[in-house]
Structures are given as C-alpha cells and as structure tokens.
Design a protein around this motif. Structure first.
Motif, PDB file in Angstrom:
ATOM      1  N   ASP A 187       0.852  -1.192   0.000  1.00 31.79           N
ATOM      2  CA  ASP A 187       0.000   0.000   0.000  1.00 31.79           C
ATOM      3  C   ASP A 187       0.888   1.242   0.000  1.00 31.79           C
ATOM      4  OD1 ASP A 187      -2.597   0.925  -0.172  1.00 31.79           O
ATOM      5  OD2 ASP A 187      -2.791   1.201   1.990  1.00 31.79           O
ATOM      6  N   ASP A 188       1.599   1.421  -1.097  1.00 33.54           N
ATOM      7  CA  ASP A 188       2.601   2.471  -1.253  1.00 33.54           C
ATOM      8  C   ASP A 188       2.237   3.276  -2.496  1.00 33.54           C
ATOM      9  OD1 ASP A 188       4.988   3.862  -2.161  1.00 33.54           O
ATOM     10  OD2 ASP A 188       6.157   2.593  -0.818  1.00 33.54           O
ATOM     11  N   PRO A 189       2.153   4.615  -2.412  1.00 31.88           N
ATOM     12  CA  PRO A 189       1.736   5.407  -3.569  1.00 31.88           C
ATOM     13  C   PRO A 189       2.795   5.538  -4.653  1.00 31.88           C
ATOM     14  CG  PRO A 189       2.320   6.849  -1.756  1.00 31.88           C
ATOM     15  CD  PRO A 189       2.375   5.451  -1.212  1.00 31.88           C
ATOM     16  N   GLY A 190       4.030   5.142  -4.351  1.00 32.14           N
ATOM     17  CA  GLY A 190       5.116   5.293  -5.314  1.00 32.14           C
ATOM     18  C   GLY A 190       5.390   4.040  -6.121  1.00 32.14           C
ATOM     19  N   GLU A 191       6.573   3.984  -6.729  1.00 32.10           N
ATOM     20  CA  GLU A 191       6.952   2.862  -7.587  1.00 32.10           C
ATOM     21  C   GLU A 191       6.964   1.542  -6.832  1.00 32.10           C
ATOM     22  OE1 GLU A 191       7.550   2.820 -10.866  1.00 32.10           O
ATOM     23  OE2 GLU A 191       7.074   4.961 -11.071  1.00 32.10           O
ATOM     24  N   ASN A 192       7.267   1.579  -5.529  1.00 28.98           N
ATOM     25  CA  ASN A 192       7.277   0.343  -4.751  1.00 28.98           C
ATOM     26  C   ASN A 192       5.894  -0.307  -4.703  1.00 28.98           C
ATOM     27  OD1 ASN A 192      10.004   0.548  -4.149  1.00 28.98           O
ATOM     28  ND2 ASN A 192       9.651   1.605  -2.201  1.00 28.98           N
ATOM     29  N   GLY A 193       4.858   0.491  -4.908  1.00 24.14           N
ATOM     30  CA  GLY A 193       3.504  -0.040  -4.883  1.00 24.14           C
ATOM     31  C   GLY A 193       3.088  -0.706  -6.173  1.00 24.14           C
ATOM     32  N   LEU A 194       4.034  -0.859  -7.117  1.00 26.72           N
ATOM     33  CA  LEU A 194       3.729  -1.478  -8.403  1.00 26.72           C
ATOM     34  C   LEU A 194       4.325  -2.877  -8.550  1.00 26.72           C
ATOM     35  CD1 LEU A 194       4.317   1.643 -10.669  1.00 26.72           C
ATOM     36  CD2 LEU A 194       2.120   0.645 -10.027  1.00 26.72           C
ATOM     37  N   THR A 195       4.944  -3.379  -7.480  1.00 25.19           N
ATOM     38  CA  THR A 195       5.538  -4.709  -7.502  1.00 25.19           C
ATOM     39  C   THR A 195       4.802  -5.610  -6.540  1.00 25.19           C
ATOM     40  OG1 THR A 195       7.726  -3.796  -8.018  1.00 25.19           O
ATOM     41  CG2 THR A 195       7.652  -6.045  -7.158  1.00 25.19           C
ATOM     42  N   ALA A 196       4.219  -6.689  -7.055  1.00 23.56           N
ATOM     43  CA  ALA A 196       3.462  -7.610  -6.213  1.00 23.56           C
ATOM     44  C   ALA A 196       4.389  -8.290  -5.210  1.00 23.56           C
ATOM     45  CB  ALA A 196       2.756  -8.654  -7.071  1.00 23.56           C
ATOM     46  N   THR A 197       3.992  -8.300  -3.950  1.00 23.36           N
ATOM     47  CA  THR A 197       4.806  -8.895  -2.889  1.00 23.36           C
ATOM     48  C   THR A 197       4.033  -9.922  -2.078  1.00 23.36           C
ATOM     49  OG1 THR A 197       4.192  -7.087  -1.394  1.00 23.36           O
ATOM     50  CG2 THR A 197       6.243  -6.829  -2.646  1.00 23.36           C
ATOM     51  N   HIS A 198       2.746 -10.094  -2.373  1.00 22.27           N
ATOM     52  CA  HIS A 198       1.921 -10.997  -1.580  1.00 22.27           C
ATOM     53  C   HIS A 198       0.989 -11.761  -2.504  1.00 22.27           C
ATOM     54  CE1 HIS A 198       0.356 -12.227   2.338  1.00 22.27           C
ATOM     55  NE2 HIS A 198      -0.839 -12.262   1.779  1.00 22.27           N
ATOM     56  N   SER A 199       0.589 -12.948  -2.096  1.00 23.35           N
ATOM     57  CA  SER A 199      -0.293 -13.747  -2.933  1.00 23.35           C
ATOM     58  C   SER A 199      -1.690 -13.132  -3.009  1.00 23.35           C
ATOM     59  CB  SER A 199      -0.412 -15.171  -2.386  1.00 23.35           C
ATOM     60  OG  SER A 199      -1.421 -15.897  -3.096  1.00 23.35           O
ATOM     61  N   TYR A 200      -2.145 -12.922  -4.220  1.00 22.89           N
ATOM     62  CA  TYR A 200      -3.508 -12.441  -4.458  1.00 22.89           C
ATOM     63  C   TYR A 200      -4.536 -13.419  -3.897  1.00 22.89           C
ATOM     64  CZ  TYR A 200      -7.720 -11.905  -7.427  1.00 22.89           C
ATOM     65  OH  TYR A 200      -8.997 -11.781  -7.900  1.00 22.89           O
ATOM     66  N   PHE A 201      -4.185 -14.688  -3.828  1.00 23.18           N
ATOM     67  CA  PHE A 201      -5.120 -15.728  -3.426  1.00 23.18           C
ATOM     68  C   PHE A 201      -5.199 -15.916  -1.908  1.00 23.18           C
ATOM     69  CE2 PHE A 201      -3.569 -16.753  -7.678  1.00 23.18           C
ATOM     70  CZ  PHE A 201      -4.777 -16.776  -8.369  1.00 23.18           C
ATOM     71  N   ASP A 202      -4.344 -15.220  -1.169  1.00 20.18           N
ATOM     72  CA  ASP A 202      -4.370 -15.315   0.295  1.00 20.18           C
ATOM     73  C   ASP A 202      -5.464 -14.403   0.836  1.00 20.18           C
ATOM     74  OD1 ASP A 202      -3.944 -15.449   3.007  1.00 20.18           O
ATOM     75  OD2 ASP A 202      -1.915 -14.599   2.946  1.00 20.18           O
TER      76      ASP A 202
END
Length: 276
Positions: A187-202
């Motif tokens: 939940d980051d408004p910058g570029e870091n918020g564009l890289t998936a880090t957690h499973s969507y299915f969790d």
C-alpha cells in the motif's frame, strides 16, 4: 478506504499490523469501534473530496451523476449500505429519490446529521450491521454501497443475501470496493507499490492490534471470483464490472492512492447486479 490494509503480509503481533484469522464477532466489534473513534478524522481528511452532496464510487472520482450505474432514481426507495456520513444518499435525495442510509458506526451517522443541518436536508439513517438488515422483504427499489461495509465484514455472502432479500424483484444492487488485485501489492503510492509482494489468493484478514493484543481494525479480502460467487449465490445477476481509470486531472495522493499507481493498475472494482 483505510490506508494500510492491502499488501500487508507479515503475521500480526500484539501492538502491530499484519495478517491473521479473526472471529466474526471480533471483526464486527472492531469495525464499529474503529469507525466511531476515527470518523471525525476521516471526514476532516476526505470531506473536501467527498463533498456533502456528492456521490463518487471511489478514489478515482467516478461520479454517479455521470456514470448512472443505478439507473433512474427519481421516486425510488434506495438503501445505502455502509453510508458513512451519507453524502451519496444526499446526492440521490437531490435527484428525487427516497434514500435510507445505514452504517455500523453511530459517529459516522452523527456526521450525517451535522451535514443535514448545514444543508437543510433530512436523510433517514439507521445504525445496523449490513449482514442483518432491519428491513422487511422487498422494502427497496435500489441498493448501493460505495466503499462501505463489504471490505470490513467477515460475511460478504451474508450481506449479499440480505440486500437481495430487502430489494424488490427487478431491483438493482451496485457496490464498489478496493480492486481485489491491489491486495497483492504494498500500500505504497510510489513505484514500490507497483511490484506484487503478496499472494492475491491469500484471503487471510488484515488486522491491527493494540498493545494489549486486542483487535482494533480488520479488513477482509476476497478475490474477484469469490465476489462473483457471492453475488450469484445470493440470486443476483452480474450485469457489469466497472474498473474506473485514474483521470488525468486528478493529482491527489492519500495513503496508497496516487496517479502513479492508479494509471497502471486498477484501484476500484464496481459490481452492477440485478435482482430478477
């Protein structure tokens, strides 16, 4: 929406934030107490964007006045689920509807009364859990929820069934929430918020705890498929799924919401459902 929920991946510990299982009663209790305690700050922070008589479906600013997802509202009885200060209901009142605004938080509904006093309006309000609506079968022509109730309830399917019950045949149910894909990203408004880090299915709930280990805030994630199954399981027909694009003119940033993210990954999902 709350600013720190989607994307959190660590297990929660006392006094911290993260993901863990939480009981239904505990979740509802935390939702009521958090919104009662934070309603003043929320209205102060977002009041200018929300307006007093404006109906927006999400942070992208899609206005119901333009989108008309509910269809014709004049003369219709309309239920707003998770209304906050009932800004959206007040907008429909101006268009000739007969809205009722429901919220779990008493303090949010007090803000509705405050705004009514300033505008000379009177939106009926009800404090209740959206999974146990205190209305007779077939009481409403339309129902909607703009970022209200569903993300904070452990019983999304129950809310769908209750809304179906209180709608008349041929009624429409439209709801918006954080796009489920956002839960895979920080939940980051910058570029870091564009890289998936957690499973969507969790779908483990996002939880905040105080120093004593008591739950103070809970947010619930469901995949798109799970939400569709909730809709269908309640007897609705999904007629549209709207994913608003971030408009060029909107430069506002709050929490994880920003032009950087909003123009590259969807932030809001709006489900348009009909009751046959």
């Amino acid at each position: 929406m709350h600013q720190t929920g989607p994307g959190a991946s660590a297990d929660v510990s006392a006094g911290g934030v993260g993901r863990r299982a939480v009981g239904a009663a505990e979740s509802v209790r935390a939702g009521r107490s958090w919104w009662d305690a934070n309603a003043d700050d929320y209205q102060a922070e977002h009041g200018d964007f929300l307006g007093d008589t404006r109906f927006v479906w999400g942070p992208e600013g899609l206005d119901e006045q333009d989108a008309r997802l509910l269809g014709e509202v004049a003369g219709k009885r309309v239920l707003e689920v998770g209304a906050g200060a009932a800004q959206s209901s007040r907008s429909l009142l101006e268009r000739g509807a007969f809205p009722v605004a429901l919220d779990l938080s008493f303090r949010q509904l007090q803000h509705s009364r405050r705004i009514d006093g300033a505008h000379g309006t009177a939106v009926p309000t009800v404090q209740a859990d959206a999974a146990a609506l205190p209305f007779r079968d077939g009481s409403f022509d339309l129902a909607f929820s703009a970022y209200g109730a569903l993300p904070f309830s452990p019983d999304g399917a129950g809310i769908m069934r209750e809304v179906h019950r209180v709608l008349k045949p041929g009624g429409r149910w439209v709801f918006s929430l954080t796009h489920p894909i956002r839960w895979a990203f920080p939940d980051d408004p910058g570029e870091n918020g564009l890289t998936a880090t957690h499973s969507y299915f969790d779908t483990t709930p996002y939880v905040e705890e105080d120093a004593a280990g008591d739950v103070t805030y809970v947010e619930h994630h469901r995949t798109l498929g799970m939400r569709v199954r909730e809709v269908a399981g309640a007897g609705f027909r999904l007629v549209d799924l709207v994913e608003p694009e971030w408009p060029e003119h909107l430069v506002q940033v709050w929490g994880g919401w920003s032009p950087t993210r909003g123009r590259r990954i969807p932030g809001t999902a709006i489900f348009v459902c009909d009751r046959d």
